[in-house]
Design an enzyme around this catalytic site. Structure first.
Site, PDB file in Angstrom:
ATOM      1  N   ASP A   1       0.554 -24.149 -33.703  1.00 18.92           N
ATOM      2  CA  ASP A   1       0.915 -23.018 -34.552  1.00 18.92           C
ATOM      3  C   ASP A   1       2.413 -22.964 -34.843  1.00 18.92           C
ATOM      4  O   ASP A   1       3.224 -23.535 -34.118  1.00 18.92           O
ATOM      5  CB  ASP A   1       0.540 -21.699 -33.851  1.00 18.92           C
ATOM      6  CG  ASP A   1      -0.964 -21.477 -33.813  1.00 18.92           C
ATOM      7  OD1 ASP A   1      -1.720 -22.408 -34.115  1.00 18.92           O
ATOM      8  OD2 ASP A   1      -1.368 -20.345 -33.465  1.00 18.92           O
ATOM      9  N   ASP A   2       2.721 -22.197 -35.900  1.00 22.92           N
ATOM     10  CA  ASP A   2       4.065 -21.692 -36.192  1.00 22.92           C
ATOM     11  C   ASP A   2       5.027 -22.681 -36.840  1.00 22.92           C
ATOM     12  O   ASP A   2       6.163 -22.330 -37.117  1.00 22.92           O
ATOM     13  CB  ASP A   2       4.744 -21.101 -34.934  1.00 22.92           C
ATOM     14  CG  ASP A   2       3.979 -19.900 -34.383  1.00 22.92           C
ATOM     15  OD1 ASP A   2       2.998 -19.488 -35.022  1.00 22.92           O
ATOM     16  OD2 ASP A   2       4.360 -19.396 -33.317  1.00 22.92           O
TER      17      ASP A   2
ATOM     18  N   HIS B   1      -1.462 -19.599 -41.403  1.00 20.36           N
ATOM     19  CA  HIS B   1      -0.944 -18.762 -40.310  1.00 20.36           C
ATOM     20  C   HIS B   1       0.057 -17.738 -40.860  1.00 20.36           C
ATOM     21  O   HIS B   1       1.036 -17.411 -40.209  1.00 20.36           O
ATOM     22  CB  HIS B   1      -0.299 -19.660 -39.250  1.00 20.36           C
ATOM     23  CG  HIS B   1      -0.126 -19.018 -37.899  1.00 20.36           C
ATOM     24  ND1 HIS B   1      -1.123 -18.325 -37.253  1.00 20.36           N
ATOM     25  CD2 HIS B   1       0.949 -18.969 -37.061  1.00 20.36           C
ATOM     26  CE1 HIS B   1      -0.669 -17.882 -36.081  1.00 20.36           C
ATOM     27  NE2 HIS B   1       0.585 -18.242 -35.942  1.00 20.36           N
TER      28      HIS B   1
ATOM     29  N   HIS C   1       4.605 -14.591 -40.453  1.00 24.77           N
ATOM     30  CA  HIS C   1       4.190 -14.248 -39.089  1.00 24.77           C
ATOM     31  C   HIS C   1       4.231 -12.768 -38.713  1.00 24.77           C
ATOM     32  O   HIS C   1       4.638 -12.396 -37.601  1.00 24.77           O
ATOM     33  CB  HIS C   1       5.037 -15.053 -38.084  1.00 24.77           C
ATOM     34  CG  HIS C   1       4.254 -15.448 -36.854  1.00 24.77           C
ATOM     35  ND1 HIS C   1       4.293 -14.707 -35.683  1.00 24.77           N
ATOM     36  CD2 HIS C   1       3.422 -16.484 -36.607  1.00 24.77           C
ATOM     37  CE1 HIS C   1       3.524 -15.295 -34.775  1.00 24.77           C
ATOM     38  NE2 HIS C   1       2.976 -16.374 -35.311  1.00 24.77           N
TER      39      HIS C   1
ATOM     40  N   HIS D   1       2.091 -24.757 -29.678  1.00 25.42           N
ATOM     41  CA  HIS D   1       3.004 -24.412 -30.765  1.00 25.42           C
ATOM     42  C   HIS D   1       3.899 -25.604 -31.055  1.00 25.42           C
ATOM     43  O   HIS D   1       4.650 -26.026 -30.166  1.00 25.42           O
ATOM     44  CB  HIS D   1       3.838 -23.183 -30.380  1.00 25.42           C
ATOM     45  CG  HIS D   1       3.012 -21.950 -30.170  1.00 25.42           C
ATOM     46  ND1 HIS D   1       2.348 -21.692 -28.990  1.00 25.42           N
ATOM     47  CD2 HIS D   1       2.707 -20.935 -31.017  1.00 25.42           C
ATOM     48  CE1 HIS D   1       1.677 -20.555 -29.110  1.00 25.42           C
ATOM     49  NE2 HIS D   1       1.876 -20.079 -30.331  1.00 25.42           N
TER      50      HIS D   1
END
Ligand code: NI
Length: 305
Positions: free
Chosen positions: A108-109, A159, A163, A250
């Site tokens: 993620d991210d 995603h 955020h 991540h």
């Protein structure tokens, strides 16, 4: 005399042909035939069961580029389509309830230049595909990394744009976050994003419905974002992962980039086959990820219709 005759009749053959022994012989034959047919049945089921399982495993090991070469199929249904080509002798058999050794790796991210490239290198070296839940504005800044993800055959998930916690947003705001991220991915890769993971895993029925894609959460949390000790992180992921898990990591975490080689090798050494989320579901269920469903792992799938 009679006694003697009897003795003569049975002499020499006495052990084999006494009436009681014939019965015993017949019983033994029945048992033998029964066991033989059971054995044949077991061999039959085991052979085809094993072919079924080993086929799908070797297919993956031998031909990991099947997905890399066809990104759109990787985003959707890589395995069921290929299985027909590789398994001409497998005919429909009752499914054996043996958990398949597939696990989905999710990052993620990102994309984030200082760390994502290292993770892509490590995956590429081992012919492993993963799912990257990207943040729209980072994808825009690091479009080369985004494109490399797709070129290598990885799956891209939504995603959000920047955020936020979707549970604190309105429907319109969530839609905007989703669409902005999806638009960047499509602009730079030509691919539509088909799955979402709301930031922080923050979701409810309204959020899930508004995302308008299958929702993917996770069942194995690496906790890499707060881990400072490399060995602890490696050990946690390698020892706690179970077949069918969706593993959360991540790609913007420095420690994750530093440990990824050992994590991947540890999982491989334990016999796991890391794949994308879509391939995990396809391999086990023979279907693509479904709308109005939320996926924690291969078996923990919740309908939010
Ligand atoms: Ni996140």
């Amino acid at each position: 005399m009679k006694k003697n005759t009897n003795k003569l009749e049975y002499s020499g053959k006495s052990e084999l042909f006494r009436p009681s022994d014939r019965k015993r012989n017949r019983a033994a034959k029945i048992i033998l035939l029964g066991s033989l047919s059971m054995l044949l049945l077991m061999i039959f089921f085991l052979t085809f069961g094993i072919i079924n399982i080993s086929d799908s495993i070797t297919k993956h090991i031998d031909n990991p580029s099947a997905e890399s070469s066809n990104v759109s199929s990787s985003l959707n249904t890589a395995l069921p389509t290929t299985s027909a080509t590789f398994a001409p002798f497998v005919f429909p058999m009752p499914t054996l309830k043996i958990p398949l050794p597939y696990v989905a790796l999710t990052f993620d991210d990102g994309p984030y230049a200082p760390t994502t490239a290292k993770i892509l290198d490590s995956l590429e070296k081992r012919n492993i595909n993963a799912t990257f839940f990207v943040i729209g504005y980072r994808a825009e800044i690091n479009k080369k990394l985004l494109q490399r993800m797709v070129e290598q055959g990885h799956e891209i998930g939504n995603h959000s744009w920047d955020h936020p916690d979707y549970t604190t947003l309105s429907k319109t705001e969530i839609k905007q976050q989703q669409e902005q991220c999806a638009a960047i991915v499509e602009q730079y890769t030509g691919k539509k994003v088909r799955i979402s993971r709301p930031p922080y895993g923050g979701n409810n029925t309204m959020v899930d419905k508004t995302c308008n894609t299958p929702i993917v959460l996770w069942s194995m949390d690496s906790l890499d974002w707060k881990e400072t000790d490399r060995q602890t992180l490696i050990k946690r992921v390698v020892s706690k992962t179970k077949p069918g898990d969706i593993i959360l990591m991540h790609d913007l975490q420095k420690i994750t980039a530093e440990c990824i080689d050992e994590i991947l090798d540890g999982l491989l050494a334990k016999g796991y086959i890391p794949v994308t989320v879509s391939d995990l579901i396809a391999t086990n269920h023979g279907t693509t990820l479904q709308h109005e469903k939320l996926y924690y792992d291969v078996n923990n799938i919740i309908s939010y219709k």
